[in-house]
Design an enzyme around this catalytic site. Sequence first.
Site, PDB file in Angstrom:
ATOM      1  N   ASN A   1       1.116  -1.151   0.002  1.00  9.95           N
ATOM      2  CA  ASN A   1       0.051  -0.015  -0.026  1.00  9.95           C
ATOM      3  C   ASN A   1       0.793   1.264   0.099  1.00  9.95           C
ATOM      4  O   ASN A   1       1.539   1.714   0.795  1.00  9.95           O
ATOM      5  CB  ASN A   1      -0.907   0.068   1.104  1.00  9.95           C
ATOM      6  CG  ASN A   1      -1.893   1.275   1.080  1.00  9.95           C
ATOM      7  OD1 ASN A   1      -1.979   2.003   0.516  1.00  9.95           O
ATOM      8  ND2 ASN A   1      -2.605   1.282   2.294  1.00  9.95           N
TER       9      ASN A   1
ATOM     10  N   LYS B   1       3.244   0.967   3.111  1.00 11.98           N
ATOM     11  CA  LYS B   1       2.936  -0.054   4.082  1.00 11.98           C
ATOM     12  C   LYS B   1       2.885  -1.595   3.272  1.00 11.98           C
ATOM     13  O   LYS B   1       2.549  -1.501   2.234  1.00 11.98           O
ATOM     14  CB  LYS B   1       1.573   0.038   4.479  1.00 11.98           C
ATOM     15  CG  LYS B   1       0.995  -0.985   5.689  1.00 11.98           C
ATOM     16  CD  LYS B   1      -0.407  -0.770   6.021  1.00 11.98           C
ATOM     17  CE  LYS B   1      -0.890  -1.416   6.986  1.00 11.98           C
ATOM     18  NZ  LYS B   1      -2.401  -1.080   7.694  1.00 11.98           N
TER      19      LYS B   1
ATOM     20  N   ARG C   1      -2.659  -2.063  -3.348  1.00 14.76           N
ATOM     21  CA  ARG C   1      -3.717  -1.613  -3.197  1.00 14.76           C
ATOM     22  C   ARG C   1      -3.893  -0.124  -3.692  1.00 14.76           C
ATOM     23  O   ARG C   1      -2.897   0.589  -3.829  1.00 14.76           O
ATOM     24  CB  ARG C   1      -3.965  -1.241  -1.545  1.00 14.76           C
ATOM     25  CG  ARG C   1      -5.231  -0.475  -1.385  1.00 14.76           C
ATOM     26  CD  ARG C   1      -5.257   0.219   0.203  1.00 14.76           C
ATOM     27  NE  ARG C   1      -6.193   0.842   0.399  1.00 14.76           N
ATOM     28  CZ  ARG C   1      -6.570   2.075   1.016  1.00 14.76           C
ATOM     29  NH1 ARG C   1      -5.468   2.476   1.825  1.00 14.76           N
ATOM     30  NH2 ARG C   1      -7.695   2.527   1.696  1.00 14.76           N
TER      31      ARG C   1
ATOM     32  N   HIS D   1     -13.075   1.949   0.613  1.00 18.27           N
ATOM     33  CA  HIS D   1     -13.085   0.873   1.678  1.00 18.27           C
ATOM     34  C   HIS D   1     -13.675  -0.345   1.135  1.00 18.27           C
ATOM     35  O   HIS D   1     -14.159  -1.409   2.039  1.00 18.27           O
ATOM     36  CB  HIS D   1     -13.624   1.131   2.995  1.00 18.27           C
ATOM     37  CG  HIS D   1     -13.124   2.318   3.719  1.00 18.27           C
ATOM     38  ND1 HIS D   1     -13.696   2.958   4.591  1.00 18.27           N
ATOM     39  CD2 HIS D   1     -11.580   2.576   3.691  1.00 18.27           C
ATOM     40  CE1 HIS D   1     -13.116   3.822   5.160  1.00 18.27           C
ATOM     41  NE2 HIS D   1     -11.614   3.961   4.594  1.00 18.27           N
TER      42      HIS D   1
ATOM     43  N   LEU E   1     -15.567   1.517  10.600  1.00 20.98           N
ATOM     44  CA  LEU E   1     -15.219   2.740  11.602  1.00 20.98           C
ATOM     45  C   LEU E   1     -13.728   2.798  12.036  1.00 20.98           C
ATOM     46  O   LEU E   1     -13.413   2.390  13.203  1.00 20.98           O
ATOM     47  CB  LEU E   1     -16.219   2.721  12.848  1.00 20.98           C
ATOM     48  CG  LEU E   1     -17.521   2.370  12.488  1.00 20.98           C
ATOM     49  CD1 LEU E   1     -18.567   2.345  13.839  1.00 20.98           C
ATOM     50  CD2 LEU E   1     -18.260   3.557  11.417  1.00 20.98           C
TER      51      LEU E   1
ATOM     52  N   ASN F   1     -10.096   5.571  11.370  1.00 18.75           N
ATOM     53  CA  ASN F   1      -9.949   6.781  11.311  1.00 18.75           C
ATOM     54  C   ASN F   1     -10.756   7.550  10.091  1.00 18.75           C
ATOM     55  O   ASN F   1     -11.387   8.533  10.154  1.00 18.75           O
ATOM     56  CB  ASN F   1      -8.493   7.147  11.116  1.00 18.75           C
ATOM     57  CG  ASN F   1      -8.453   8.573  11.449  1.00 18.75           C
ATOM     58  OD1 ASN F   1      -8.674   9.202  12.353  1.00 18.75           O
ATOM     59  ND2 ASN F   1      -7.578   9.421  10.508  1.00 18.75           N
ATOM     60  N   GLY F   2     -10.770   6.713   9.002  1.00 13.01           N
ATOM     61  CA  GLY F   2     -11.729   7.060   8.090  1.00 13.01           C
ATOM     62  C   GLY F   2     -12.732   6.053   8.134  1.00 13.01           C
ATOM     63  O   GLY F   2     -12.660   4.685   8.596  1.00 13.01           O
TER      64      GLY F   2
ATOM     65  N   ARG G   1     -12.055  14.102   8.967  1.00 10.53           N
ATOM     66  CA  ARG G   1     -12.838  14.435   8.009  1.00 10.53           C
ATOM     67  C   ARG G   1     -14.506  14.860   8.339  1.00 10.53           C
ATOM     68  O   ARG G   1     -14.774  13.975   9.194  1.00 10.53           O
ATOM     69  CB  ARG G   1     -12.879  13.348   7.015  1.00 10.53           C
ATOM     70  CG  ARG G   1     -11.381  12.875   6.311  1.00 10.53           C
ATOM     71  CD  ARG G   1     -11.854  11.898   5.158  1.00 10.53           C
ATOM     72  NE  ARG G   1     -10.500  11.464   4.628  1.00 10.53           N
ATOM     73  CZ  ARG G   1     -10.315  10.151   4.594  1.00 10.53           C
ATOM     74  NH1 ARG G   1     -11.276   9.188   4.554  1.00 10.53           N
ATOM     75  NH2 ARG G   1      -9.132   9.653   4.184  1.00 10.53           N
TER      76      ARG G   1
ATOM     77  N   ASP H   1      -8.175  10.445  18.738  1.00 11.36           N
ATOM     78  CA  ASP H   1      -8.307   9.056  19.291  1.00 11.36           C
ATOM     79  C   ASP H   1      -9.415   8.754  20.101  1.00 11.36           C
ATOM     80  O   ASP H   1      -9.803   9.615  21.120  1.00 11.36           O
ATOM     81  CB  ASP H   1      -6.987   9.157  20.093  1.00 11.36           C
ATOM     82  CG  ASP H   1      -6.637   7.911  20.587  1.00 11.36           C
ATOM     83  OD1 ASP H   1      -7.590   7.075  21.181  1.00 11.36           O
ATOM     84  OD2 ASP H   1      -5.586   7.592  20.752  1.00 11.36           O
TER      85      ASP H   1
ATOM     86  N   ARG I   1     -10.211   6.610  22.542  1.00 14.02           N
ATOM     87  CA  ARG I   1      -9.854   6.448  24.015  1.00 14.02           C
ATOM     88  C   ARG I   1      -9.652   7.863  24.497  1.00 14.02           C
ATOM     89  O   ARG I   1     -10.033   7.906  25.748  1.00 14.02           O
ATOM     90  CB  ARG I   1      -8.554   5.838  24.087  1.00 14.02           C
ATOM     91  CG  ARG I   1      -8.577   4.235  23.542  1.00 14.02           C
ATOM     92  CD  ARG I   1      -7.024   3.732  23.141  1.00 14.02           C
ATOM     93  NE  ARG I   1      -6.453   4.325  22.260  1.00 14.02           N
ATOM     94  CZ  ARG I   1      -5.256   3.952  21.852  1.00 14.02           C
ATOM     95  NH1 ARG I   1      -4.807   2.606  22.311  1.00 14.02           N
ATOM     96  NH2 ARG I   1      -4.640   4.760  20.855  1.00 14.02           N
TER      97      ARG I   1
ATOM     98  N   ASN J   1     -13.238  -2.140  18.283  1.00 19.62           N
ATOM     99  CA  ASN J   1     -12.757  -2.225  19.758  1.00 19.62           C
ATOM    100  C   ASN J   1     -13.709  -1.321  20.672  1.00 19.62           C
ATOM    101  O   ASN J   1     -13.104  -1.362  21.881  1.00 19.62           O
ATOM    102  CB  ASN J   1     -11.077  -1.709  19.802  1.00 19.62           C
ATOM    103  CG  ASN J   1     -10.390  -2.773  18.870  1.00 19.62           C
ATOM    104  OD1 ASN J   1     -10.383  -3.949  19.208  1.00 19.62           O
ATOM    105  ND2 ASN J   1      -9.629  -2.118  17.849  1.00 19.62           N
TER     106      ASN J   1
ATOM    107  N   GLU K   1      -7.843  -6.537   5.252  1.00 17.79           N
ATOM    108  CA  GLU K   1      -7.829  -5.945   3.703  1.00 17.79           C
ATOM    109  C   GLU K   1      -6.738  -6.426   3.102  1.00 17.79           C
ATOM    110  O   GLU K   1      -6.559  -6.697   1.953  1.00 17.79           O
ATOM    111  CB  GLU K   1      -7.650  -4.388   3.929  1.00 17.79           C
ATOM    112  CG  GLU K   1      -9.085  -3.858   4.304  1.00 17.79           C
ATOM    113  CD  GLU K   1      -9.125  -2.388   4.406  1.00 17.79           C
ATOM    114  OE1 GLU K   1      -9.400  -1.648   3.341  1.00 17.79           O
ATOM    115  OE2 GLU K   1      -8.583  -1.604   5.560  1.00 17.79           O
TER     116      GLU K   1
END
Length: 419
Positions: free
Chosen positions: A25, A32, A106, A195, A224, A226-227, A256, A297, A299, A349, A399
């Site tokens: 990616n 990545k 990707r 996605h 769900l 970060n994007g 976003r 974040d 959390r 999570n 993915e």
Amino acid sequence: MNTPAGDRLSSFSAHDAHGSVLVINSGSSSVKYQLVNPVGGESIASGLIERIGEEIGRVTHTFAGNTTRRDMVVTDHGAALRIALDLFTEHGPNLDEADVVAVGHRVVQGGNKFSGPVFIDDQVVQDISDLIPLGPLHNPGHVRGIEVARALLPDVPHVAVFDTAFFTTLPAAAYTYAIDAEVAEEHGIRRYGFHGTSHQYVSGKVARVLGRKLEDLNQIVLHLGNGASASAIKGGVAVDTSMGLTPLEGLVMGTRSGDIDPAVVFHLHRNAGMSIDEIDDLLNKRSGIKGLAGDNDFRVLHDLVAQGDEGAKLALDVYIHRLRKYIGAYHAVLGRVDVITFTAGAGENDDIVRALAVEGLESLGIAIDPARNAERSREPRIISPDWTSTLVMVVPTNEELAIARQCIGLIEGGETSLA
């Protein structure tokens, strides 16, 4: 579907393969990668090279439980991929011994040209380049990564797998924007969705876990991270999705805005003196949860809410309100919903987000069992109570595995289950 193939492909067989697929990616400033066993599904090795072109880059490589980290100059994508290959040689596994049968790339934006994975040749590279106006944030990095990887690994087939491909099945009523038809046609303006690899993988996994036929299920998948994106899937076929021409539309995300009145752009340009690039940066990088709460974040967000922070509470309320609206909308689109599935970072999570998302939907036969929802597990699981007409599930996405299996399916010339 455009599926060119080189003559050398006939020498590769992944049937009952013990080989591996190298999934890459290549982003705008990062690469990545993951070496995947497409049969067993496990990740053999993985890595991330960040801050390409900056003063100091960051390199991480993990194999056999050992992680190597380096801070070093990474001048460009070519250097990044060379570093990655050197890390395989130095820290394992040796790619020659790993029996790499394909390299899967990707690609975020495939437009309406690519409806599935394709073998990469010079024409495909040109086609991906031609789509840069529709994917200016992602496709340039993909092209650079593909070009370098093909040069460094010339003896295995390279395959492009597109985020948008799964959503090429959307009906015209779902993908068409109500603007001047000639303008839309000339500039490729329509809903493409993103996605898609995740939504396709997760919906297929749901059917396998439940022991049901995919074609018998109506599903809503909520990716769900970060994007963030939602999809409506009828019998394994996508019929609607929240992201549009770009990944900016739809749900509230980490940075976003998601859905917003287009006139906000005009207003900020005319009255705040902001340039188009500044507004682009605002809506993509300084909005969403981060824009409202100061941090994306979840959390941190939940801690702030617990401390009584009003901005954080509003951010969470806005996020959940938008999410619940899409669940209701896709319930109407599908007519009957058999399964709602949460996936990706927050989806997998965050039990608070999951509980709030379906709160008050009992009249639709949708609810969550608190004890099941609180369970921590990396396994697919049902979190709804036994009485509901709609199952609610948590299914971890993968993915990279989905991309690897699409590569194998293409090489074998047949269908391969992504899940």
